[in-house]
Design an enzyme around this catalytic site. Sequence first.
Site, PDB file in Angstrom:
ATOM      1  N   GLU A   1       0.875  -1.176   0.000  1.00  0.00           N
ATOM      2  CA  GLU A   1       0.000   0.000   0.000  1.00  0.00           C
ATOM      3  C   GLU A   1       0.910   1.222   0.000  1.00  0.00           C
ATOM      4  O   GLU A   1       1.402   1.637   1.046  1.00  0.00           O
ATOM      5  CB  GLU A   1      -0.909  -0.029   1.246  1.00  0.00           C
ATOM      6  CG  GLU A   1      -1.854  -1.217   1.311  1.00  0.00           C
ATOM      7  CD  GLU A   1      -3.044  -1.095   0.362  1.00  0.00           C
ATOM      8  OE1 GLU A   1      -3.323   0.032  -0.107  1.00  0.00           O
ATOM      9  OE2 GLU A   1      -3.687  -2.107   0.077  1.00  0.00           O
TER      10      GLU A   1
ATOM     11  N   CYS B   1      -2.253   9.533   2.394  1.00  0.00           N
ATOM     12  CA  CYS B   1      -1.769   8.964   1.119  1.00  0.00           C
ATOM     13  C   CYS B   1      -2.707   9.255  -0.027  1.00  0.00           C
ATOM     14  O   CYS B   1      -2.278   9.361  -1.173  1.00  0.00           O
ATOM     15  CB  CYS B   1      -1.565   7.468   1.268  1.00  0.00           C
ATOM     16  SG  CYS B   1      -3.054   6.614   1.802  1.00  0.00           S
TER      17      CYS B   1
END
Length: 467
Positions: free
Chosen positions: A221, A255
């Site tokens: 991720e 993010c």
Amino acid sequence: MRIENIPPSSTKLDAAALIGEKRHYFHKGRTVDISWRRQQLMQLRKLLQENEERFLQALHQDLHKPHQESFVTEISMVLKDIDYALKHLPKWIKPHRASTPLLAQPGKSYMLPEPLGVVLIISAWNYPLQLLLSPLVPAIAAGNCAVIKPSELAAETSVLMAELLPRYLDSNAITCVEGAVAETTALLEQRWDHILYTGGSGVGRIVMSAAAKHLTPVTLELGGKSPCIVAEDADMTVAARRIAWGKFTNAGQTCIAPDYLLCTRAGANKLLPKLKATIAEMFGNDPFHSKDYGRIINRQHTERIAGYIKDGDIVCGGKFDVDARYVAPTLLCNVDAKASVMQEEIFGPILPVMIVDSLRQAEAFVNSREKPLALYVFSRSEQLASGILSRCSSGNACVNDCMMFMVAQDLPFGGVGQSGMGAYHGKHGFKTFSHYKAVMKRSNLLDVNLRYAPFNNQKLKVLRRLG
Ligand code: NAD
């Protein structure tokens, strides 16, 4: 001897012993039992509910997160993951039927989900609670043992997690290892059955090479620059509010925050004054004193982010204080595509605006770069937005909002290309931490001898007809 949570650096981590203990426990079969999985998930929920106040304090100390923001983006996200998993677990663990061809009749075919074994979850500091526990939920739901490694940069949350986890969860199966590079390196030397890593792509490469030595599958991720395209026909008032929320929540250290804006000059003329006004509405004229505005994780990141301010003309913000780990919510225009702010992931509260001649040029700009983790499009035209999504690849996307795909449990969350590989959340997390074993069960009733020697033309003819 049973290994409890490992404090950072003070105790030498014996990673081999730790994983050996977990593997031994896994093979006892306790974690495969659905009642164990349900009980552990309920215990995790209890851990969060009974210690909510302490977690809110820790997150405030680490990132100056407002309590409400921490509740919404960290604690409640994990609580929802738990409830969703508890609700759907009975369905998820069932064998999935598959068709059986004539040649294999009478028989039954199905896929049987089984746990992978002992998994490692390494997480980042920006959502230190959610990024650690959200992957743990499907790891438990799928029946695995797990070692979780919080980020050392969010130190208060890490310490609290290490203290609380063994008090609520089965320590034979789940252990929290605190630590930094040395501890993570020691963990990565071991053979895991899966590694889920959240963080930057540099360490992502380290994780993937370590995993390759053992042929361990990975979910990465990662991050990157997530573009936000605003068409001239967008509802600018709503767009300004949603973009400001997406960008300045957690002081931009998200993010999936919109990294930069792409709009035409006419679009920017409509949007920028509204964005500026929205920032003032949310955080006041001096966000330094706002209780609702976060801080940067450490000095080094504050200096890095502040360094981007010179890369464009300041529309609003621009102030910073390295000692206080503060960078004001900042809008930049007249930014050069070659400037650092447009080359590196910003991961902070600076929002550069790139002016394009047309939306086709915006698409070409997005496609000339690495595939982003998220792509945002603001437009009243369904056709325009769908067209952009069909031509630009990204891990996730949102039309007329930012980051909200995170709340849809049925949607997989993950990157593509340089923004990551694999996904989790809801059923997708369960799949990530499971192996779907292909099973065929045959009946003894009919044992047609077509496939057995001795072969002859007659048998071949029938086999050809059966396909
Ligand atoms: P970080 O510094 O906390 O590192 C992540 C983890 O890697 C930590 O647990 C750390 O201890 C470990 N680590 C650091 N250096 C290491 C090394 N040399 N060897 C082994 N392990 C090491 O986090 P970060 O990398 O600063 O995180 C920010 C990045 O993460 C951004 O790019 C952001 O976009 C991305 N991110 C992605 C997601 C997502 O869900 N896709 C979520 C959050 C952050």
